[in-house]
Enzyme design. Sequence first.
Site, short mmCIF file in Angstrom:
data_model
loop_
_atom_site.label_atom_id
_atom_site.label_comp_id
_atom_site.label_asym_id
_atom_site.label_seq_id
_atom_site.Cartn_x
_atom_site.Cartn_y
_atom_site.Cartn_z
N LYS A 112 10.86 6.97 -5.50
CA LYS A 112 10.17 6.91 -6.81
C LYS A 112 10.60 8.16 -7.74
O LYS A 112 10.70 8.16 -9.03
CB LYS A 112 8.62 7.57 -6.52
CG LYS A 112 7.96 6.42 -5.95
CD LYS A 112 7.29 5.72 -7.05
CE LYS A 112 6.66 4.30 -6.71
NZ LYS A 112 5.78 3.99 -5.62
N LYS A 195 10.39 -12.29 -2.50
CA LYS A 195 8.97 -12.58 -2.25
C LYS A 195 8.11 -12.64 -3.33
O LYS A 195 8.24 -12.12 -4.37
CB LYS A 195 8.40 -11.56 -1.04
CG LYS A 195 8.14 -10.29 -1.85
CD LYS A 195 7.60 -9.39 -0.56
CE LYS A 195 6.91 -8.20 -1.17
NZ LYS A 195 5.72 -8.33 -1.90
N LYS A 198 3.11 -8.75 -6.92
CA LYS A 198 2.66 -8.48 -8.28
C LYS A 198 3.40 -8.17 -9.44
O LYS A 198 3.41 -8.34 -10.55
CB LYS A 198 1.41 -7.58 -7.95
CG LYS A 198 0.29 -8.00 -6.99
CD LYS A 198 -0.56 -7.05 -7.31
CE LYS A 198 -1.27 -7.03 -5.61
NZ LYS A 198 -1.17 -5.44 -5.10
P1 ATP Z 1 3.62 -4.78 -5.83
O1 ATP Z 1 4.61 -5.78 -6.45
O2 ATP Z 1 2.83 -3.83 -6.71
O3 ATP Z 1 4.31 -4.08 -4.47
P2 ATP Z 1 2.54 -6.84 -3.87
O4 ATP Z 1 2.58 -8.12 -4.37
O5 ATP Z 1 3.87 -6.42 -3.15
O6 ATP Z 1 2.46 -5.79 -5.18
P3 ATP Z 1 1.10 -5.02 -2.28
O7 ATP Z 1 -0.12 -4.48 -2.93
O8 ATP Z 1 2.30 -4.23 -2.22
O9 ATP Z 1 1.32 -6.16 -3.06
O10 ATP Z 1 0.81 -5.46 -0.81
C1 ATP Z 1 -0.64 -5.81 -0.41
C2 ATP Z 1 -0.64 -6.78 0.81
O11 ATP Z 1 0.00 -7.86 0.62
C3 ATP Z 1 0.38 -5.87 1.94
O12 ATP Z 1 -0.26 -6.03 3.10
C4 ATP Z 1 1.67 -6.66 1.68
O13 ATP Z 1 2.16 -6.71 3.16
C5 ATP Z 1 1.33 -8.12 1.52
N1 ATP Z 1 2.15 -8.77 0.69
C6 ATP Z 1 2.46 -8.51 -0.42
N2 ATP Z 1 3.33 -9.56 -0.84
C7 ATP Z 1 3.52 -10.53 0.14
C8 ATP Z 1 4.35 -11.81 0.38
N3 ATP Z 1 5.06 -12.23 -0.64
N4 ATP Z 1 3.94 -12.49 1.66
C9 ATP Z 1 3.53 -11.80 2.68
N5 ATP Z 1 2.64 -10.73 2.27
C10 ATP Z 1 2.93 -10.02 1.06
MG MG Z 2 4.32 -4.39 -2.47
#
Ligand code: ATP
Ligand code: MG
Length: 332
Positions: A112, A195, A198
């Site tokens: 960060k 993956k 968001k």
């Molecule tokens: P960001 O891009 O802001 O990191 P994110 O989509 O990765 O968002 P997080 O808020 O980091 O989502 O994660 C929330 C939960 O969803 C966590 O438990 C994470 O392991 C799970 N998760 C996120 N993306 C995936 C994915 N593509 N497949 C499986 N689990 C996921």
């Molecule tokens: Mg994430």
Amino acid sequence: MSEIVVSGIRPTGKLHLGNYFGAVQNFLKLQEAHEAYFFIADYHSLTTHPTPADLNASVYRVFAEYLALGLNPEKCTLYLQSDLPQTAELYLFLNMNAYKGELERVTSFKEKARSQPDNINAGLLTYPVLMAADILIHKGTRVPVGKDQEQHLEMARTFANRFNRLYQTEIFGEPQAFSFGDKLVKVPGLTGGGKMSKSAGEADNIYLDDDAVVLQKKIMRAVSDSGPSEPGAPKSQAVQNLFDLMELVCAPDVIAQFDKDHKAGTIRYGDLKKQLAADMETFVAPLREKIREMLANKDAVKKAAAIGAEKARESAEKTMKEVRQAIGFRSF
Ligand code: ATP
Ligand code: MG
């Protein structure tokens, strides 16, 4: 001894298919079997200075989405982190025994600090302390998190043990990372790369409240390849991703047929995508409907948040009474 489960949810955007299979599904199982606390991490989100309107809107959305997806205020404690000022109090106490050197060595902090050099605030540095407070406030022992959180959890154990030693108590146990099975789910994105996430943007994600038309368009535009170079050729990453997505929502015999067609070199990706889009719509439609209903139902969301806050405070106050006493406050 039964396990106490604690997990935080970042209010950073609409939930997607990856969040559902990687997190929500586990939460649904956990709330059936354990004392479980799930909170929307709104204190944590302040490190990036959201506007009040944005913060408010995204916290509401995430809370409503989790409710809609089946987190049940009767079975678990679903609350907003900021409804629990006891967490901030414990964070203050733990900060007195958290050292600059160890905090500066945390990988996520270093990343960060590199990516946002203009905003290396103290909240960022002490993020692992706040996370430890989130868990320890309920004496959490099981924390369902991904691999990326392992170091933070190690620190939570350090802070817990240090507190116990310093005040010669056994108030805190040792929180451990937890996941179902040995394989962590990874739902791939639609653009052939990594993956679904968001932060990856609209085209990569299938949001749980996407319209049928949007869903169809996104999937038809998903990256594939120009077809197997010869019968029996291995799948490219992009095509493997499409098969991985099928695994989540399509029937096994349907997948087997496309797999056979791929091996034979006769596969038509257009047909695969049409099938995937149709089955995805079947899967998403009821979730979408529930999410939209809940988003519009302010009263239900407010009520659930109030119930969650009360249950969370009860657990937190119990812990904090012991903590304050151990430190030497209010003991006369
Ligand atoms: P960001 O891009 O802001 O990191 P994110 O989509 O990765 O968002 P997080 O808020 O980091 O989502 O994660 C929330 C939960 O969803 C966590 O438990 C994470 O392991 C799970 N998760 C996120 N993306 C995936 C994915 N593509 N497949 C499986 N689990 C996921
Ligand atoms: Mg994430």
